[in-house]
Design a protein around this motif. Structure first.
Motif, PDB file in Angstrom:
ATOM      1  N   GLU A   1       0.837  -1.196   0.000  1.00 22.98           N
ATOM      2  CA  GLU A   1       0.000   0.000   0.000  1.00 22.98           C
ATOM      3  C   GLU A   1       0.877   1.252   0.000  1.00 22.98           C
ATOM      4  N   HIS A   2       0.491   2.248  -0.802  1.00 21.74           N
ATOM      5  CA  HIS A   2       1.291   3.461  -0.920  1.00 21.74           C
ATOM      6  C   HIS A   2       1.311   4.221   0.399  1.00 21.74           C
ATOM      7  N   ARG A   3       2.419   4.880   0.647  1.00 19.46           N
ATOM      8  CA  ARG A   3       2.607   5.595   1.908  1.00 19.46           C
ATOM      9  C   ARG A   3       1.587   6.697   2.134  1.00 19.46           C
ATOM     10  N   ARG A   4       1.118   7.348   1.064  1.00 17.30           N
ATOM     11  CA  ARG A   4       0.190   8.479   1.238  1.00 17.30           C
ATOM     12  C   ARG A   4      -1.122   8.028   1.874  1.00 17.30           C
ATOM     13  N   TYR A   5      -1.519   6.768   1.647  1.00 15.70           N
ATOM     14  CA  TYR A   5      -2.753   6.284   2.265  1.00 15.70           C
ATOM     15  C   TYR A   5      -2.567   6.073   3.765  1.00 15.70           C
ATOM     16  N   VAL A   6      -1.370   5.703   4.169  1.00 17.77           N
ATOM     17  CA  VAL A   6      -1.088   5.560   5.598  1.00 17.77           C
ATOM     18  C   VAL A   6      -1.064   6.937   6.255  1.00 17.77           C
ATOM     19  N   HIS A   7      -0.497   7.921   5.565  1.00 17.27           N
ATOM     20  CA  HIS A   7      -0.523   9.297   6.067  1.00 17.27           C
ATOM     21  C   HIS A   7      -1.956   9.768   6.266  1.00 17.27           C
ATOM     22  N   GLN A   8      -2.813   9.457   5.294  1.00 15.87           N
ATOM     23  CA  GLN A   8      -4.193   9.900   5.396  1.00 15.87           C
ATOM     24  C   GLN A   8      -4.926   9.175   6.523  1.00 15.87           C
ATOM     25  N   GLU A   9      -4.614   7.909   6.738  1.00 16.92           N
ATOM     26  CA  GLU A   9      -5.220   7.176   7.850  1.00 16.92           C
ATOM     27  C   GLU A   9      -4.835   7.803   9.188  1.00 16.92           C
ATOM     28  N   LEU A  10      -3.565   8.243   9.298  1.00 15.20           N
ATOM     29  CA  LEU A  10      -3.130   8.917  10.516  1.00 15.20           C
ATOM     30  C   LEU A  10      -3.911  10.220  10.707  1.00 15.20           C
ATOM     31  N   ARG A  11      -4.123  10.961   9.620  1.00 17.48           N
ATOM     32  CA  ARG A  11      -4.910  12.191   9.687  1.00 17.48           C
ATOM     33  C   ARG A  11      -6.347  11.898  10.132  1.00 17.48           C
ATOM     34  N   ASN A  12      -6.925  10.846   9.577  1.00 18.81           N
ATOM     35  CA  ASN A  12      -8.307  10.516   9.921  1.00 18.81           C
ATOM     36  C   ASN A  12      -8.446  10.170  11.400  1.00 18.81           C
ATOM     37  N   LYS A  13      -7.477   9.452  11.945  1.00 18.63           N
ATOM     38  CA  LYS A  13      -7.524   9.114  13.365  1.00 18.63           C
ATOM     39  C   LYS A  13      -7.367  10.362  14.225  1.00 18.63           C
ATOM     40  N   ALA A  14      -6.489  11.274  13.808  1.00 18.52           N
ATOM     41  CA  ALA A  14      -6.311  12.518  14.555  1.00 18.52           C
ATOM     42  C   ALA A  14      -7.574  13.368  14.487  1.00 18.52           C
TER      43      ALA A  14
ATOM     44  N   TYR B   1       5.518  -2.350   3.660  1.00 18.14           N
ATOM     45  CA  TYR B   1       4.452  -1.696   4.400  1.00 18.14           C
ATOM     46  C   TYR B   1       5.042  -0.548   5.212  1.00 18.14           C
ATOM     47  N   TYR B   2       4.204   0.437   5.499  1.00 23.54           N
ATOM     48  CA  TYR B   2       4.616   1.618   6.245  1.00 23.54           C
ATOM     49  C   TYR B   2       3.835   1.708   7.547  1.00 23.54           C
ATOM     50  N   GLU B   3       4.538   2.133   8.595  1.00 24.11           N
ATOM     51  CA  GLU B   3       3.933   2.307   9.904  1.00 24.11           C
ATOM     52  C   GLU B   3       4.297   3.694  10.432  1.00 24.11           C
ATOM     53  N   LEU B   4       3.294   4.444  10.871  1.00 26.04           N
ATOM     54  CA  LEU B   4       3.498   5.812  11.369  1.00 26.04           C
ATOM     55  C   LEU B   4       2.995   5.906  12.804  1.00 26.04           C
ATOM     56  N   ARG B   5       3.740   6.624  13.621  1.00 26.50           N
ATOM     57  CA  ARG B   5       3.332   6.896  14.990  1.00 26.50           C
ATOM     58  C   ARG B   5       3.586   8.370  15.292  1.00 26.50           C
ATOM     59  N   GLY B   6       2.695   8.974  16.062  1.00 24.45           N
ATOM     60  CA  GLY B   6       2.864  10.376  16.400  1.00 24.45           C
ATOM     61  C   GLY B   6       1.939  10.795  17.522  1.00 24.45           C
ATOM     62  N   LEU B   7       2.030  12.065  17.889  1.00 21.50           N
ATOM     63  CA  LEU B   7       1.243  12.628  18.978  1.00 21.50           C
ATOM     64  C   LEU B   7       0.209  13.570  18.392  1.00 21.50           C
ATOM     65  N   ALA B   8      -1.063  13.265  18.617  1.00 22.38           N
ATOM     66  CA  ALA B   8      -2.148  14.133  18.167  1.00 22.38           C
ATOM     67  C   ALA B   8      -2.255  15.326  19.108  1.00 22.38           C
ATOM     68  N   VAL B   9      -2.333  16.539  18.526  1.00 19.74           N
ATOM     69  CA  VAL B   9      -2.387  17.753  19.338  1.00 19.74           C
ATOM     70  C   VAL B   9      -3.501  18.664  18.836  1.00 19.74           C
ATOM     71  N   ARG B  10      -3.942  19.530  19.726  1.00 21.66           N
ATOM     72  CA  ARG B  10      -4.955  20.525  19.403  1.00 21.66           C
ATOM     73  C   ARG B  10      -4.384  21.917  19.654  1.00 21.66           C
TER      74      ARG B  10
ATOM     75  N   VAL C   1      -0.612  16.327  13.876  1.00 16.15           N
ATOM     76  CA  VAL C   1       0.111  15.202  14.470  1.00 16.15           C
ATOM     77  C   VAL C   1       1.586  15.582  14.435  1.00 16.15           C
ATOM     78  N   ILE C   2       2.253  15.504  15.588  1.00 17.40           N
ATOM     79  CA  ILE C   2       3.648  15.936  15.681  1.00 17.40           C
ATOM     80  C   ILE C   2       4.530  14.770  16.125  1.00 17.40           C
TER      81      ILE C   2
END
Length: 232
Positions: free
Chosen positions: A144-157, A216-225, A165-166
């Motif tokens: 799966e392309h990396r941009r879809y994983v980026h978008q999944e991270l955005r959706n969760k945030a 496969y790509y795996e992203l982790r980060g801190l969701a902030v407001r 996400v920082i």
């Protein structure tokens, strides 16, 4: 007189045949790709019409309202056959988010689509004041392309009410899916292990080769407001 009427009717019919007609059948926001997906029906001579979008100015509101006009590159095509296409509209240059987007096509076709706010992905802390919400992660499927994983991270945030996400950590690895167990050959001899092809396109000596997989790509980060007044 009858001849004049016949000529006039023929001219009107020719004018109608050359009129390009199009309509928006359906439109929605696709969170997986961060795009607007529009189903468009039109009459023309070919199925290769390409539609681009021209953004208007943002109108204040909660959320803001924004008009986007769809422009057909073959707008002067003769209306002879019915076609239906799916157009994916990128939102990179959308002037404001979140917003209710009114897609317009021609003089009468229009529909509204809600586009949520954009979530920033930052490698470090932003310059604006913020508060932490929680750690999140997203993992893609092999290949799966990396941009879809980026978008999944955005959706969760976005689901947590975050603005960004920082401190993102990215990891990628290759993953292989094992092949199917070998079956008996023509002499009744069973191959004891997993079967793989020796060369691409070659037939295996025993059984079947169904090995697949990919990176496969795996992203982790801190969701902030954001906590200042500019937060959307």
């Amino acid at each position: 007189m009858m001849l004049r009427h016949a000529v006039l009717i023929a001219a009107l019919a020719a004018g109608c045949a050359s009129t390009h007609a199009a309509d928006i059948l359906h439109a929605r926001y696709d969170a997986a790709s961060d795009q607007i997906v529009a189903e468009i029906a039109y009459r023309g001579t070919n199925a290769d019409h390409d539609f681009t979008i021209q953004w208007d100015r943002c109108q204040p509101g909660d959320p803001a309202r924004l008009a986007g006009r769809l422009v057909d590159a073959q707008g002067r095509d003769v209306a002879r056959q019915d076609y239906r296409i799916t157009e994916r509209i990128a939102l990179d240059d959308m002037p404001c988010r979140p917003a209710i987007v009114t897609l317009r096509l021609g003089r009468t076709a229009h529909t509204d689509v809600f586009v949520p706010r954009h979530i920033e992905l930052l490698g470090g802390a932003p310059s604006r004041p913020y508060e932490a919400i929680g750690e999140i992660e997203a993992r893609g499927s092999p290949g799966e392309h990396r941009r879809y994983v980026h978008q999944e991270l955005r959706n969760k945030a976005r689901a947590l009410g975050a603005d960004a996400v920082i401190e993102i950590v990215e990891r990628s690895e290759m993953e292989r899916v094992p092949g199917r167990e070998g079956s008996e050959d023509l002499l009744g001899n069973a191959y004891p292990g997993v079967v793989h092809r020796a060369l691409p396109g070659s037939l295996p000596a025993y059984g079947f080769d169904v090995q697949s997989g990919g990176r496969y790509y795996e992203l982790r980060g801190l969701a902030v407001r954001y906590t200042d007044e500019e937060s959307s």
